[in-house]
Design a protein around this motif. Structure first.
Motif, PDB file in Angstrom:
ATOM      1  N   TYR A   1       0.819  -1.202   0.000  1.00 45.27           N
ATOM      2  CA  TYR A   1       0.000   0.000   0.000  1.00 45.27           C
ATOM      3  C   TYR A   1       0.861   1.264   0.000  1.00 45.27           C
ATOM      4  O   TYR A   1       2.051   1.234   0.327  1.00 45.27           O
ATOM      5  CB  TYR A   1      -0.910   0.012   1.228  1.00 45.27           C
TER       6      TYR A   1
ATOM      7  N   THR B   1      -4.192   8.759  -0.416  1.00 44.90           N
ATOM      8  CA  THR B   1      -4.318   8.529  -1.856  1.00 44.90           C
ATOM      9  C   THR B   1      -5.441   9.357  -2.452  1.00 44.90           C
ATOM     10  O   THR B   1      -5.563   9.447  -3.684  1.00 44.90           O
ATOM     11  CB  THR B   1      -4.574   7.043  -2.159  1.00 44.90           C
TER      12      THR B   1
ATOM     13  N   ASP C   1      -5.657   3.907   0.343  1.00 42.30           N
ATOM     14  CA  ASP C   1      -5.951   2.735  -0.482  1.00 42.30           C
ATOM     15  C   ASP C   1      -6.005   1.459   0.360  1.00 42.30           C
ATOM     16  O   ASP C   1      -5.898   0.353  -0.159  1.00 42.30           O
ATOM     17  CB  ASP C   1      -4.936   2.594  -1.629  1.00 42.30           C
TER      18      ASP C   1
END
Length: 380
Positions: A113, A118, A174
């Motif tokens: 990740y 994000t 994310d």
């Protein structure tokens, strides 16, 4: 194509022992659980969601047992795994008549990740000397464009300003930030010794699974939440001035009024000549949140040296980024009534300035942020 799992063990009276009258009376729970085509497979640090379809929910209690340990007593499971592997899960529904159970094997996949936000969902600063500069705005730039610029700025580790009290930014990731033992994350700022511009952190889970920050928010309570003068449900409305002042050090610049009957101004200073009111908004902006009195004072006694000492812990842009006192713990979360809540993980973080103060020639206390670091991802 999906297949259905339904395994059960009656622990109460058996339906076969009932006569016709009894069969029309209370029944043991019944449910089905649909297994996805690829099995019960999830990425680590993302929500595993399993929703039994109950045929009878009257007076039913529930248990989810993971590797022998109780993890939930809700009908629907929402759980995230910190590590990859294969896990054994058992669901049991019980009422006074009996119980049924279903056993599942969950495969949790390893995943890499981004250790930063994000997505930036919201950005609205209150008036301040870095507004329209961090990030830059000029006539004709829309709110959506400002949001995208602010998002790109944070992803690059550079500063955006939240302005005075109430200015905020809402970010997502994310993956799910897991609440592990100890502190969990840092929202990066630019605080330094004796100059804090503190902001409160709120957190939320994507409970409804739609990927948007529209679920219940919880506030992380830091050390100053118990201080005298703290006001919950505080509200401030700022008004755009009709024109920019001729005096570059105009103290009565942007007027504000709060819901406590108080009024004041965000001052201007000669270091920053642009408008301090966010250009892409209307002529009035109202912000709400928890107000915490600032520690700011004139240490010199003659207006030449202002300081704003940090609160002990629990706020953004309060301590330098390398200080443990600047780290956040999801376990500090409280609901709207101030009650502690247990969150296994979070999907959204909102940061807002909790001070309404100014320090002479230095101007207003305005939070700046520069990204996000999950302490549990460092070194992974």
């Amino acid at each position: 194509m999906k297949k259905t799992i339904l395994s059960f063990a009656l622990l109460g009276l058996l339906a076969s022992c009932m006569d016709d009258n009894e069969a029309n009376g209370p029944k043991a729970p019944e449910f089905t659980i649909e297994e996805p085509e690829n099995g019960f497979s999830y990425n680590k640090m993302s929500w595993a969601r399993i929703q039994p379809d109950m045929d009878n929910e009257v007076d039913v209690t529930y248990e989810w047992i993971l590797e022998g340990s109780l993890i939930s007593q809700s009908k629907d499971l929402m759980y995230t795994f910190a590590e990859p592997g294969e896990y054994h899960l058992k669901f049991t529904a019980t009422n006074t008549i009996g119980s049924i159970s279903s056993d599942m094997v969950l495969t949790i996949k390893d995943t890499t990740y981004t250790n930063n936000l994000t997505r930036l969902y919201e950005f609205l600063p209150a008036p301040g000397q870095f507004v329209n500069k961090l990030p830059a705005w000029e006539e004709g730039i829309s709110a959506d464009s400002v949001l995208k610029k602010a998002e790109a700025t944070l992803k690059n580790g550079s500063l955006i300003s939240l302005g005075s009290f109430g200015g905020f930014a809402t970010m997502g990731f994310d993956y799910t930030v897991i609440n592990r033992e100890g502190n969990d994350f840092i929202v990066l700022g630019n605080a330094f010794n004796n100059w804090s511009e503190p902001a409160i952190v709120m957190v939320a889970q994507d409970t409804n699974g739609n990927g948007l920050p529209d679920d219940e928010w919880f506030e992380l309570y830091g050390s100053a939440h118990g201080h005298e003068g703290v006001i919950k449900d505080y509200e401030v409305t700022y008004s755009r001035p009709s024109s920019e002042p001729e005096d570059p050090n105009e103290q009565d610049y942007i007027a504000w009024e709060d819901n406590q009957g108080q009024t004041g101004f965000v001052p201007k200073n000669s270091f920053h000549r642009q408008s301090y009111f966010p250009g892409w908004t209307g002529d009035e902006i109202t912000f709400r949140g928890t107000y915490i009195p600032s520690n700011i004072f004139d240490q010199s006694g003659n207006g030449s040296y202002w300081v704003n000492p940090a609160y002990e812990w629990g706020y953004v842009d309060n301590w330098p980024n390398n200080s443990e006192a600047g780290q956040m713990d999801i376990s500090w979360a409280r609901d709207q009534d101030g009650n502690a809540v247990e969150l296994q993980g979070i999907d959204f973080v909102k940061v807002y300035n909790c001070n309404l103060a100014a320090g002479g020639w230095l101007g207003e206390v305005s939070t700046e942020i520069a990204g996000f670091t999950d302490l549990n991802l460092e070194g992974n």
